[in-house]
Each structure stands twice: as structure tokens, then as C-alpha cells.
Motif scaffolding. Structure first.
Motif, short mmCIF file in Angstrom:
data_model
loop_
_atom_site.label_atom_id
_atom_site.label_comp_id
_atom_site.label_asym_id
_atom_site.label_seq_id
_atom_site.Cartn_x
_atom_site.Cartn_y
_atom_site.Cartn_z
N ARG A 81 0.83 -1.20 0.00
CA ARG A 81 0.00 0.00 0.00
C ARG A 81 0.87 1.25 0.00
NH1 ARG A 81 -3.41 -0.62 5.26
NH2 ARG A 81 -4.08 1.46 4.61
N GLN A 82 0.47 2.23 -0.78
CA GLN A 82 1.24 3.47 -0.86
C GLN A 82 1.11 4.30 0.42
OE1 GLN A 82 0.80 5.74 -4.43
NE2 GLN A 82 1.09 3.98 -5.79
N THR A 83 0.17 3.94 1.29
CA THR A 83 0.08 4.65 2.58
C THR A 83 1.23 4.28 3.51
OG1 THR A 83 -1.41 2.89 3.33
CG2 THR A 83 -2.42 4.94 2.54
N HIS A 84 1.92 3.17 3.21
CA HIS A 84 3.05 2.75 4.04
C HIS A 84 4.36 2.67 3.26
CE1 HIS A 84 -0.13 0.65 6.70
NE2 HIS A 84 0.22 1.79 7.26
N TYR A 85 4.27 2.63 1.96
CA TYR A 85 5.45 2.40 1.12
C TYR A 85 5.71 3.60 0.21
CZ TYR A 85 5.91 -2.49 2.47
OH TYR A 85 6.12 -3.64 3.18
N CYS A 92 11.10 0.40 -4.12
CA CYS A 92 9.95 0.37 -3.21
C CYS A 92 10.47 0.05 -1.82
CB CYS A 92 8.95 -0.69 -3.69
SG CYS A 92 7.67 -1.12 -2.49
N ASP A 95 8.07 3.50 4.23
CA ASP A 95 8.35 4.94 4.33
C ASP A 95 7.96 5.44 5.72
OD1 ASP A 95 8.80 7.59 3.95
OD2 ASP A 95 7.14 7.90 2.54
N GLN A 98 5.60 8.41 6.60
CA GLN A 98 4.14 8.30 6.53
C GLN A 98 3.54 7.71 7.81
OE1 GLN A 98 2.35 7.04 2.77
NE2 GLN A 98 4.40 6.72 1.91
N ALA A 100 1.65 7.51 10.89
CA ALA A 100 0.60 8.34 11.48
C ALA A 100 0.86 8.55 12.97
CB ALA A 100 -0.76 7.68 11.27
#
Length: 294
Positions: A81-85, A92, A95, A98, A100
Motif C-alpha cells: 500500500r502506498q500509505t506505508h510504502y 519500493c 516509508d 508516513q 501516522a
């Protein structure tokens, strides 16, 4: 270290690692699904999938963890998921920028528990009496639907009276029968759990799986898996030392009501603590890297 200077795993390599992880996880998760479909319960294995909240699918899913770059490809876009990566310049990776606020608080708490546990000397004097204390004085038989007791209730109470109670783990102590709580040397509570956790405790070592699960995807699935396997060993020892009869599931009792049984329990408990130490250190390292990342 920036994401572009981290070690790079080629697509073929990380896909193989992902497939290997899923295969070894399925050896545990598929039987659990089959038992659920049949309405059956396993007194040892199912605890790891109910008490700990990680779903079977999440256990099967592979994550590289902090500090690893994957070669970008269509499979990576589907799996992560781009919310974590972060996907950048053909790579890849997880990250941490990101992360929260709520997740950061959770990771800080996990790290605090792990670090405080390592600072205390191990205590091997409990001899697994927590399950006995939970049954004290006619309290509810928690696993009665799955397995019978191997001793009469009066003998269970006598064992509780015969040995000092040394439970330091809140999540075990909170299930003690009221009368047994009064006999425990410590009175651990949720707010002060980091003041009582110690590395000899079988539950503290079992909980390494919990802290790893709560830290996904920032910790690696390899570390998660090693913590899971340690938790299965801990749960087996835990239930073998209980007043329950698990012989129908292939487990011989550790008769902690006898001197020989207590010596065996302590031996197994020490071995488990030795296995847990490097896993706890790895969790501390990966969580520290995540929380300190730019």
C-alpha cells in the motif's frame, strides 16, 4: 540512510522471499481455517490466532521491514500500500515519514516495553502457576470446552496454596481468581506494566509476537515469523504446565505440582528466554530505526 542508499533486493529475490514466507505461514494458517470451518478448537494453536489480533491473512503477508529496498515492479504495486510504502526511481520501501501519529504512539509504547524488559534480571520462580491461579477456589474453567482438567479442583487449590505466586505479567495476572490475586507477590496493572515485565516471563516472551504484529509493516515478516514460532513454543509449555489434560492433543503434562515438574518447567523457561533475547533485540533495533528515521 535514505531509501536510495539502502540495500536493494531484485524482483526475483524478494518475490522468492515472499513466496517462502507465505508457504511456511500457510502450514499454520490453513489448518486453523479448516478447524474453524469444522467448528473445532485447538487449545494451544488457536490461542495465537484469537488472543493476538493479527489475522491469518496478515500473518501470511510478507513485508521487507525497515531498511530494505525492493526493486519496483507490477507485483510490488499490487502487494504494498502506498500509505506505508514509497515508490521512487525504480524502488519500493517502507516509508517511516508516513507513520501516522497514532501508529507512532503505538510503536513508542511497544519499544518502551521491550527496552524496559531487557533492563531487568530474569525471574524463573513462577513455575507456571498462572493457569492454576485462574482456577482457584471454584473459578470458571476457561478451557473446559476443549480439554478436561487433569486434577480435582481441591488438588488444584492445594497447589496454589503450596507455592508462592510470582506472576509479573499483567495480561496473565488479570485473569487470576480474586482469592489468588491477593496471594500474588506483585500486583501488576496495565498502566505500570513496563515496571514489571521481565525477560524470564513466558508471557513476556510470547508477547514478542504481539509487539511484532503491532509494528507491521515497519518490522520485517522474517522477524514476525520468528516471534510467532517462539510464541508457539511458549504456548505449548504454558498449557503443558497447566492443570488441563492435553494428552488427547499429543501433549504430555509438565507436572509443576511436583519437584521434578518444576525443574523441567524452569529448564524449558530458561531455554525460551535465551531464544527470546535476540528477537527482542531485533525488535528494539527495527523499531528504533523506524522512529528515528527522517
Amino acid at each position: 540512510m535514505s531509501s536510495l542508499t539502502q540495500p536493494l533486493l531484485k524482483t526475483e529475490d524478494w518475490l522468492q522471499r515472499s513466496a517462502k514466507h507465505r508457504s511456511r505461514a500457510l502450514a499454520w494458517t490453513q489448518p486453523a481455517r479448516d478447524r474453524r470451518a469444522r467448528g473445532e478448537k485447538h487449545p494451544v494453536h488457536d490461542f495465537l490466532h484469537t488472543y493476538y489480533r493479527l489475522s491469518l491473512g496478515q500473518l501470511e503477508r510478507w513485508h521487507p521491514g525497515i531498511g530494505v529496498n525492493l526493486e519496483d515492479c507490477s507485483e510490488a504495486r499490487q502487494m504494498f500500500r502506498q500509505t506505508h510504502y514509497l515508490f521512487r526511481e525504480g524502488t519500493c520501501s517502507v516509508d517511516p515519514t508516513q507513520l501516522a501519529p497514532k501508529a507512532r504512539t503505538r510503536l513508542k509504547f511497544s519499544l518502551q516495553i521491550l527496552q524496559s524488559t531487557t533492563k531487568r534480571p530474569p525471574n524463573f520462580a513462577c513455575h507456571g502457576l498462572h493457569e492454576w491461579a485462574m482456577l482457584y477456589d471454584g473459578a470458571e474453567v476457561r478451557h473446559g470446552e476443549t480439554v478436561p482438567l487433569r486434577l480435582p479442583r481441591k488438588e488444584i487449590d492445594a497447589v496454589v496454596h503450596s507455592r508462592p505466586l510470582h506472576c509479573s505479567h499483567f495480561d496473565a495476572f488479570r485473569f487470576f481468581a480474586p482469592g489468588a490475586k491477593e496471594m500474588n507477590r506483585l500486583q501488576p496493572d496495565l498502566r505500570a506494566r513496563d515496571e514489571n515485565e521481565q525477560p524470564g516471563c513466558i508471557h513476556a516472551n510470547m508477547d514478542l509476537y504481539k509487539w511484532a504484529a503491532k509494528s507491521l509493516p515497519w518490522v520485517s515478516s522474517d522477524l514476525l515469523w520468528n516471534c510467532f514460532r517462539l510464541a508457539t513454543k511458549a504456548r505449548e509449555i504454558d498449557m503443558r504446565a497447566s492443570p488441563y489434560d492435553l494428552t488427547s492433543f499429543g501433549y504430555d503434562p509438565i507436572k509443576v505440582e511436583t519437584p521434578e515438574g518444576r525443574r523441567l518447567y524452569e529448564k524449558l523457561q530458561r531455554h525460551l528466554a535465551d531464544e527470546a533475547q535476540p528477537l527482542r533485540e531485533s525488535l528494539i533495533l527495527q523499531l528504533t530505526k523506524t522512529l528515528n528515521a527522517d
